[in-house]
Design a protein around this motif. Structure first.
Motif, short mmCIF file in Angstrom:
data_model
loop_
_atom_site.label_atom_id
_atom_site.label_comp_id
_atom_site.label_asym_id
_atom_site.label_seq_id
_atom_site.Cartn_x
_atom_site.Cartn_y
_atom_site.Cartn_z
N MET A 1 0.84 -1.20 0.00
CA MET A 1 0.00 0.00 0.00
C MET A 1 0.89 1.26 0.00
N SER A 2 0.48 2.25 -0.77
CA SER A 2 1.25 3.50 -0.81
C SER A 2 1.02 4.29 0.47
N LEU A 3 2.03 5.08 0.85
CA LEU A 3 1.89 5.88 2.07
C LEU A 3 0.89 7.03 1.84
N LEU A 70 -10.58 14.90 8.20
CA LEU A 70 -9.74 15.47 9.27
C LEU A 70 -9.52 16.96 9.07
N GLY A 71 -9.29 17.67 10.17
CA GLY A 71 -8.93 19.09 10.11
C GLY A 71 -7.42 19.24 10.03
N SER A 72 -6.98 20.46 9.69
CA SER A 72 -5.53 20.67 9.52
C SER A 72 -4.76 20.43 10.82
N HIS A 73 -5.44 20.63 11.98
CA HIS A 73 -4.76 20.42 13.27
C HIS A 73 -4.54 18.94 13.57
N GLU A 74 -5.20 18.07 12.81
CA GLU A 74 -5.07 16.63 13.07
C GLU A 74 -4.02 15.95 12.20
N ILE A 75 -3.46 16.70 11.25
CA ILE A 75 -2.54 16.12 10.28
C ILE A 75 -1.20 15.74 10.92
N ALA A 76 -0.71 16.60 11.80
CA ALA A 76 0.56 16.31 12.48
C ALA A 76 0.45 15.00 13.28
N GLY A 77 -0.72 14.79 13.87
CA GLY A 77 -0.95 13.59 14.67
C GLY A 77 -0.83 12.31 13.86
N LEU A 78 -1.06 12.40 12.55
CA LEU A 78 -0.90 11.23 11.67
C LEU A 78 0.56 10.96 11.38
N GLY A 79 1.40 11.98 11.57
CA GLY A 79 2.82 11.83 11.24
C GLY A 79 3.16 12.51 9.93
N ILE A 80 2.46 13.59 9.62
CA ILE A 80 2.78 14.38 8.42
C ILE A 80 3.29 15.74 8.89
N ALA A 81 4.51 16.11 8.49
CA ALA A 81 5.08 17.40 8.86
C ALA A 81 5.46 18.14 7.59
N ARG A 171 6.33 10.54 9.60
CA ARG A 171 6.48 9.43 8.62
C ARG A 171 6.61 10.02 7.23
N LEU A 172 5.94 11.17 7.02
CA LEU A 172 5.98 11.85 5.73
C LEU A 172 6.38 13.30 5.96
N GLY A 202 14.60 6.90 7.68
CA GLY A 202 13.49 6.13 7.10
C GLY A 202 12.23 6.95 6.89
N ILE A 203 12.41 8.27 6.73
CA ILE A 203 11.25 9.14 6.53
C ILE A 203 11.01 9.33 5.03
N THR A 204 9.75 9.23 4.63
CA THR A 204 9.36 9.45 3.23
C THR A 204 9.30 10.96 2.99
N VAL A 205 9.83 11.39 1.84
CA VAL A 205 9.90 12.82 1.56
C VAL A 205 9.12 13.17 0.29
N LEU A 206 8.24 14.15 0.41
CA LEU A 206 7.57 14.73 -0.76
C LEU A 206 8.05 16.17 -0.84
N MET A 207 8.69 16.51 -1.96
CA MET A 207 9.41 17.78 -2.04
C MET A 207 9.01 18.55 -3.29
N VAL A 208 8.73 19.84 -3.10
CA VAL A 208 8.56 20.75 -4.24
C VAL A 208 9.87 21.49 -4.40
N GLU A 209 10.39 21.53 -5.63
CA GLU A 209 11.68 22.21 -5.79
C GLU A 209 11.89 22.64 -7.24
N HIS A 210 12.46 23.85 -7.39
CA HIS A 210 12.77 24.36 -8.74
C HIS A 210 14.17 23.96 -9.19
N ASP A 211 15.06 23.70 -8.24
CA ASP A 211 16.46 23.41 -8.58
C ASP A 211 16.55 21.98 -9.13
#
Ligand SMILES: Nc1ncnc2c1ncn2[C@@H]1O[C@H](COP(=O)(O)OP(=O)(O)OP(=O)(O)O)[C@@H](O)[C@H]1O
Ligand SMILES: [Mg+2]
Length: 261
Positions: A1-3, A70-81, A171-172, A202-211
């Motif tokens: 399953m995808s994260l 979920l509300g935006s205040h609950e996202i950190a609790g899932l492990g998304i920063a 986690r993300l 072991g943290i999954t990274v989603l990154m926006v970047e121009h470089d």
């Protein structure tokens, strides 16, 4: 399953379709980059995952479950920063204090036990300090520990923001333009850190970047967006050489090359 699964997501701002039927999945343990010209919808996608916006259509799943209720205040609790394109830190607080704020989701004790300073609180505080000290060591922020954000150079603030997100032990990790405005040397540091965040932590990274140099050196997969629409998805060379991507960048003044200071 995808994260993380972005499933046919659309978001409009009045007449602008900022995100237009976008679908992709981020696998556990990968570095996934989103690229595209200004206004492509990259930050809007982050804001959708952070639950600042509700999509008009589609679903967003984390660890197999829809997060749309979920509300935006609950996202950190899932492990998304996340970090923000325009750095969001407490200016009148020290580096250490800002990183401790990043520990918020791990706070177990309530206000009463904190006020009474019960034994469990002391232990909890020690654990927070320890986690934050690890982040300080990892990002080489020792010299800035007690410094106020307001007096720090831009490049250091950028690192502190990454630290605040890491202190959450996510986690993300969502990084919105981690290298924008940084020197060649600072950008190399970011590349090393992203590698270590993936491999050692072991943290999954989603990154926006121009470089594109940074994107090509650290990313497993890349999604190119333009005007809210998906142009290409694949490995860095596949995406960079894709005709639709080449065309989208023609005539734009994207700062893909950094000039050494
Ligand atoms: N809160 C908002 N209200 C109205 N329009 C918005 C809002 N946020 C973004 N937009 C519009 O949505 C589109 C996508 O913006 P977004 O910020 O996601 O682009 P981006 O890919 O992050 O660009 P950049 O590389 O400049 O950061 C743009 O046309 C932008 O003007
Ligand atoms: Mg943006």
């Amino acid at each position: 399953m995808s994260l993380l699964e972005i499933d046919n997501v659309t978001l409009r701002f009045g007449g602008v379709v900022a995100v237009n039927q976008v679908s992709f999945s981020v696998e556990e343990g990968e570095v996934f980059a989103i690229v595209g010209p200004n206004g492509a919808g990259k930050s809007t996608l982050f804001n959708l995952v952070s639950r600042f916006y509700d999509p008009a259509e589609g679903d967003i799943r984390f660890d197999g479950k829809s997060i749309l209720s979920l509300g935006s205040h609950e996202i950190a609790g899932l492990g998304i920063a996340r970090t923000f394109q325009n750095i969001e830190l407490f200016e009148q607080a020290t580096v250490l204090q800002n990183l401790l704020v990043g520990r918020h989701r791990h706070r177990k004790s309530n206000l009463v036990s904190q006020a009474l300073f019960l034994p469990g609180v002391r232990e909890e505080e020690r654990q927070h300090r320890q986690a934050v000290e690890q982040v300080i060591d990892f990002l080489d922020l020792q010299a800035y520990r007690e410094k106020y954000i307001a007096g720090l150079p831009y490049g250091v603030r950028k690192v502190v923001e990454m630290g605040r997100a890491l202190a959450l032990e996510p986690r993300l990790l969502l990084l919105d333009e981690p290298a924008s405005g940084l020197s060649v040397e600072e950008t190399q540091d970011v590349a090393f850190w992203v590698e270590d965040i993936k491999k050692q932590m072991g943290i999954t990274v989603l990154m926006v970047e121009h470089d594109m140099h940074l994107v090509a050196s650290v990313s497993d997969r890349v999604l190119a967006l333009a005007d809210g629409k998906m142009l290409a998805l694949g490995t860095p060379p596949e995406v960079q050489n894709h005709p639709a991507v080449v065309e989208a960048y023609i005539g734009t003044t994207e700062a893909n090359e950094k000039v050494p200071a």
